[in-house]
Enzyme design. Structure first.
Site, mmCIF file in Angstrom:
data_model
loop_
_atom_site.group_PDB
_atom_site.id
_atom_site.type_symbol
_atom_site.label_atom_id
_atom_site.label_comp_id
_atom_site.label_asym_id
_atom_site.label_seq_id
_atom_site.Cartn_x
_atom_site.Cartn_y
_atom_site.Cartn_z
ATOM 1 N N HIS A 78 55.152 27.298 41.679
ATOM 2 C CA HIS A 78 54.288 26.715 43.194
ATOM 3 C C HIS A 78 54.832 27.031 44.857
ATOM 4 C CE1 HIS A 78 52.736 22.976 45.335
ATOM 5 N NE2 HIS A 78 51.989 23.183 43.722
ATOM 6 N N GLU B 126 46.388 29.082 44.535
ATOM 7 C CA GLU B 126 46.060 28.136 44.914
ATOM 8 C C GLU B 126 47.376 28.681 46.743
ATOM 9 O OE1 GLU B 126 47.417 24.022 42.919
ATOM 10 O OE2 GLU B 126 49.209 25.134 43.397
HETATM 11 C C1 PEP Z 1 49.137 21.325 44.252
HETATM 12 O O1 PEP Z 1 50.169 21.165 45.357
HETATM 13 O O2 PEP Z 1 48.883 21.525 43.335
HETATM 14 C C2 PEP Z 1 47.769 20.696 45.029
HETATM 15 C C3 PEP Z 1 46.706 21.209 44.200
HETATM 16 O O3 PEP Z 1 47.800 19.640 44.886
HETATM 17 P P1 PEP Z 1 46.808 18.742 45.951
HETATM 18 O O4 PEP Z 1 45.646 18.884 45.436
HETATM 19 O O5 PEP Z 1 46.824 17.607 46.364
HETATM 20 O O6 PEP Z 1 46.227 19.428 47.401
#
Ligand code: PEP
Length: 262
Positions: free
Chosen positions: A96, A168
């Site tokens: 992450h 992400e």
């Molecule tokens: C994350 O940090 O993996 C995430 C998806 O957070 P958020 O949905 O709060 O942006």
């Protein structure tokens, strides 16, 4: 058609007691439904065993947010893959961006952890995504391709079917994140799929779920799921309360049903 995935990582939120209440409510909900969505939740280590026990024999997979790549040894404060499996974990999130930013996680350690997870029969959920500055300079694709390639270095195709990717983008995550548009997300998911195809061929590459994460909420979820190569959603804040997660599950179920009949 690929199954659709929906999961949430809790980050450093929820005591064991709060986690127990969340898991109990979720178990009650899913036991009364016949759902097609593949679900997972990633509580903190301290709540993993209790949450896994409550959700045992449901379709909700439970996993951890990190682990060490070694199986044992002098690594104070660390947790191994077999320890996670012993707590009932079925998957583990790796790489992450917060771990990369704050705890020195690198593409190489993610690769070592992918191997360790597979050895312990855990599903690695490998997170990739470019910082905003890389996108500004026009090198987001290269950045993410590199992350995918290193994460999978020396992973044979026979083991690949147990791997999940989450795209992400760093600029999309958290309170100050700006969610990727469905088009931006789809474009990078295409890049990831193409990278997997280069590495393993079309058939194997198609089998790998690629989830989108970064400020997903009930307003943008449907638009993201309509895009090609987006096989599911990985949600943070918008699913930290169980009622919100349940509403998100219902939404994804509806979108999937519409997709099936389209
Ligand atoms: C994350 O940090 O993996 C995430 C998806 O957070 P958020 O949905 O709060 O942006």
């Amino acid at each position: 058609m690929q199954q659709v995935w929906l999961g949430t990582g809790w980050k450093m939120n929820h005591t064991s007691r709060e986690a127990e209440d969340y898991a109990t409510a979720l178990a009650m909900f899913v036991r009364g439904q016949s759902l097609v969505t593949r679900l997972f939740i990633l509580p903190p280590f301290t709540a993993l065993a209790v949450v896994a026990e409550i959700l045992r024999d449901t379709q909700v997979m439970v996993g951890a947010q990190n682990m060490h790549w070694q199986s044992r040894g002098p690594f104070t404060g660390e947790i191994s893959a077999s320890m996670l499996a012993g707590c009932g974990a079925q998957l583990v999130e790796l790489g992450h961006s917060e771990r990369r930013e704050h705890f020195g996680e690198t593409d190489y350690s993610v690769n070592a952890k992918v191997h360790a997870a597979l050895d312990a029969n855990l599903v690695p959920l490998a997170c990739v995504g470019e910082p905003g500055i890389e996108r500004e300079f026009g090198v987001a694709d290269e950045w993410v391709r590199r992350q995918v390639k290193i994460a999978l270095h020396n992973v044979p195709s026979a083991r690949l079917t147990r791997t999940i990717f989450a795209y992400e983008p760093v600029w999309a995550i958290g309170e100050r994140g700006i969610p990727a548009t469905p088009e931006q997300a789809a474009e990078m998911h295409r890049v990831i799929r193409n990278t997997l195809t280069e590495l393993y061929g079309t058939g194997a590459a198609r089998e790998i779920p690629i989830l989108y994460g970064g400020s997903v909420n009930r307003d943008n979820a449907a638009g993201l799921l309509k895009q090609p190569n987006i096989d599911g959603l990985f949600v943070g804040r918008a699913a930290w309360q169980v009622d919100d997660f349940i509403q998100m599950i219902q939404l994804v179920e509806n979108v999937t049903a519409r997709r099936a009949y389209a």
